[in-house]
Design an enzyme around this catalytic site. Structure first.
Site, PDB file in Angstrom:
ATOM      1  N   ARG A  57      46.048  47.567  54.352  1.00  0.00           N
ATOM      2  CA  ARG A  57      45.617  46.217  54.766  1.00  0.00           C
ATOM      3  C   ARG A  57      46.194  45.863  56.134  1.00  0.00           C
ATOM      4  O   ARG A  57      45.494  45.317  56.987  1.00  0.00           O
ATOM      5  CB  ARG A  57      46.036  45.176  53.710  1.00  0.00           C
ATOM      6  CG  ARG A  57      45.559  43.764  54.024  1.00  0.00           C
ATOM      7  CD  ARG A  57      45.734  42.837  52.844  1.00  0.00           C
ATOM      8  NE  ARG A  57      44.993  43.316  51.681  1.00  0.00           N
ATOM      9  CZ  ARG A  57      45.521  43.982  50.661  1.00  0.00           C
ATOM     10  NH1 ARG A  57      46.827  44.200  50.611  1.00  0.00           N
ATOM     11  NH2 ARG A  57      44.777  44.416  49.683  1.00  0.00           N
ATOM     12  N   PHE A  74      51.936  44.007  44.492  1.00  0.00           N
ATOM     13  CA  PHE A  74      50.995  43.593  43.443  1.00  0.00           C
ATOM     14  C   PHE A  74      50.076  44.766  43.122  1.00  0.00           C
ATOM     15  O   PHE A  74      50.158  45.837  43.728  1.00  0.00           O
ATOM     16  CB  PHE A  74      50.192  42.366  43.897  1.00  0.00           C
ATOM     17  CG  PHE A  74      49.197  42.647  45.002  1.00  0.00           C
ATOM     18  CD1 PHE A  74      49.620  42.718  46.319  1.00  0.00           C
ATOM     19  CD2 PHE A  74      47.851  42.841  44.725  1.00  0.00           C
ATOM     20  CE1 PHE A  74      48.712  42.980  47.336  1.00  0.00           C
ATOM     21  CE2 PHE A  74      46.942  43.102  45.737  1.00  0.00           C
ATOM     22  CZ  PHE A  74      47.369  43.168  47.054  1.00  0.00           C
ATOM     23  N   ASP A  92      38.236  43.835  51.152  1.00  0.00           N
ATOM     24  CA  ASP A  92      38.025  44.491  49.865  1.00  0.00           C
ATOM     25  C   ASP A  92      38.775  45.808  49.914  1.00  0.00           C
ATOM     26  O   ASP A  92      38.691  46.540  50.903  1.00  0.00           O
ATOM     27  CB  ASP A  92      36.542  44.708  49.563  1.00  0.00           C
ATOM     28  CG  ASP A  92      36.306  44.818  48.060  1.00  0.00           C
ATOM     29  OD1 ASP A  92      36.912  44.034  47.302  1.00  0.00           O
ATOM     30  OD2 ASP A  92      35.543  45.690  47.628  1.00  0.00           O
TER      31      ASP A  92
HETATM   32  P1  ITT Z   1      39.918  39.056  46.295  1.00  0.00           P
HETATM   33  O1  ITT Z   1      38.620  39.775  45.995  1.00  0.00           O
HETATM   34  O2  ITT Z   1      39.905  37.618  45.899  1.00  0.00           O
HETATM   35  O3  ITT Z   1      40.386  39.253  47.698  1.00  0.00           O
HETATM   36  P2  ITT Z   1      41.078  40.964  44.432  1.00  0.00           P
HETATM   37  O4  ITT Z   1      42.434  41.007  43.792  1.00  0.00           O
HETATM   38  O5  ITT Z   1      39.881  40.990  43.523  1.00  0.00           O
HETATM   39  O6  ITT Z   1      41.083  39.702  45.399  1.00  0.00           O
HETATM   40  P3  ITT Z   1      40.174  43.462  45.751  1.00  0.00           P
HETATM   41  O7  ITT Z   1      38.860  43.385  45.061  1.00  0.00           O
HETATM   42  O8  ITT Z   1      40.199  43.737  47.212  1.00  0.00           O
HETATM   43  O9  ITT Z   1      41.039  42.124  45.500  1.00  0.00           O
HETATM   44  O10 ITT Z   1      41.144  44.539  45.140  1.00  0.00           O
HETATM   45  C1  ITT Z   1      40.847  45.304  44.031  1.00  0.00           C
HETATM   46  C2  ITT Z   1      42.110  45.584  43.259  1.00  0.00           C
HETATM   47  O11 ITT Z   1      42.822  46.601  43.973  1.00  0.00           O
HETATM   48  C3  ITT Z   1      43.065  44.411  43.151  1.00  0.00           C
HETATM   49  O12 ITT Z   1      42.810  43.654  42.013  1.00  0.00           O
HETATM   50  C4  ITT Z   1      44.403  45.089  43.055  1.00  0.00           C
HETATM   51  O13 ITT Z   1      44.647  45.416  41.710  1.00  0.00           O
HETATM   52  C5  ITT Z   1      44.193  46.360  43.868  1.00  0.00           C
HETATM   53  N1  ITT Z   1      44.770  46.215  45.195  1.00  0.00           N
HETATM   54  C6  ITT Z   1      44.206  45.668  46.302  1.00  0.00           C
HETATM   55  N2  ITT Z   1      45.063  45.705  47.326  1.00  0.00           N
HETATM   56  C7  ITT Z   1      46.197  46.272  46.866  1.00  0.00           C
HETATM   57  C8  ITT Z   1      47.449  46.574  47.438  1.00  0.00           C
HETATM   58  O14 ITT Z   1      47.724  46.286  48.703  1.00  0.00           O
HETATM   59  N3  ITT Z   1      48.373  47.147  46.666  1.00  0.00           N
HETATM   60  C9  ITT Z   1      48.119  47.423  45.374  1.00  0.00           C
HETATM   61  N4  ITT Z   1      46.974  47.180  44.763  1.00  0.00           N
HETATM   62  C10 ITT Z   1      46.018  46.598  45.491  1.00  0.00           C
END
Ligand code: ITT
Length: 190
Positions: free
Chosen positions: A177, A148, A68
């Site tokens: 990450r 992304f 997360d």
């Molecule tokens: P999962 O819960 O299925 O893993 P998610 O996209 O909902 O996927 P998160 O809740 O961890 O993932 O992430 C919250 C948001 O933060 C995600 O929708 C992205 O917009 C952003 N985010 C996460 N990691 C990122 C990264 O490495 N670079 C840019 N934005 C990121």
């Protein structure tokens, strides 16, 4: 050893797969037939990562890890934080999320921010957490096409390009990450 990475986000899978050690056969949620939305009802990154990993272990019986991640902007008191995915609404629209963030920051010159990742590992009765952070700043406008989420507006300290303009391998090396996953990998190897 089979291990699931509990994410619905294909970009995360693309980042994490090359970091896995040889002995791990990494399975996605698609590979195990998990298509339900795993509830992320926690109020912290830790809680949500644990919820996802535990859901897979308890429902499908596979050892599993989940990530997360949140973007914390200092001038907005840590927003969007744990609510990063749905900052601009339930649609999880990355462009709308970035537009809202840029609008709320306006011309504020204090633009420091950080990505924080929590990785939760659930196997047998064991649950462990691994953390990764990258410090940087929010740009005035979106730049770049790779990556992304908030990558087009996040510039890590020491670089004059956003994560969406930098190569994936570099993001993985210096990023939130990548750091958390590296700690998980070191633990799995030990
Ligand atoms: P999962 O819960 O299925 O893993 P998610 O996209 O909902 O996927 P998160 O809740 O961890 O993932 O992430 C919250 C948001 O933060 C995600 O929708 C992205 O917009 C952003 N985010 C996460 N990691 C990122 C990264 O490495 N670079 C840019 N934005 C990121």
């Amino acid at each position: 050893m089979k291990m699931v990475f509990a994410t619905h986000n294909p970009h995360k899978l693309k980042e994490v797969t090359p970091l896995m050690p040889k002995g791990i056969n990494l399975l996605s949620l698609t590979d195990i037939g998990c298509f339900e939305e795993i509830p992320e009802t926690g109020t912290t990154l830790e809680e949500n990562a644990c919820l996802k990993a535990l859901h897979v272990l308890e429902t499908y019986g596979y050892p599993c890890f989940a990530d997360d991640t949140g973007l914390l902007v200092d001038a907005l008191n840590g927003e969007p934080g744990v609510y990063s995915a749905r900052y601009a609404g339930p649609g999880k629209d990355a462009d709308a999320n970035m537009d809202k963030l840029l609008l709320r920051l306006g011309q504020n010159t204090q633009r420091t921010a950080r990505f924080q990742t929590v990785v939760a590992l659930s196997q047998n009765r064991e649950q462990r957490l691994f953390f990764g952070t990258i410090e940087g700043s929010i740009t005035q406008e979106k730049r770049g096409a790779s990556g992304f989420g908030y990558d087009p507006i996040f510039m890590p300290f020491g670089f004059n390009r956003t994560f969406a303009e930098l190569p994936l391998a570099l993001k993985n090396k210096i990023g939130h990450r990548g750091k958390a996953i590296q700690k998980l990998v070191d633990y799995l190897k030990s």
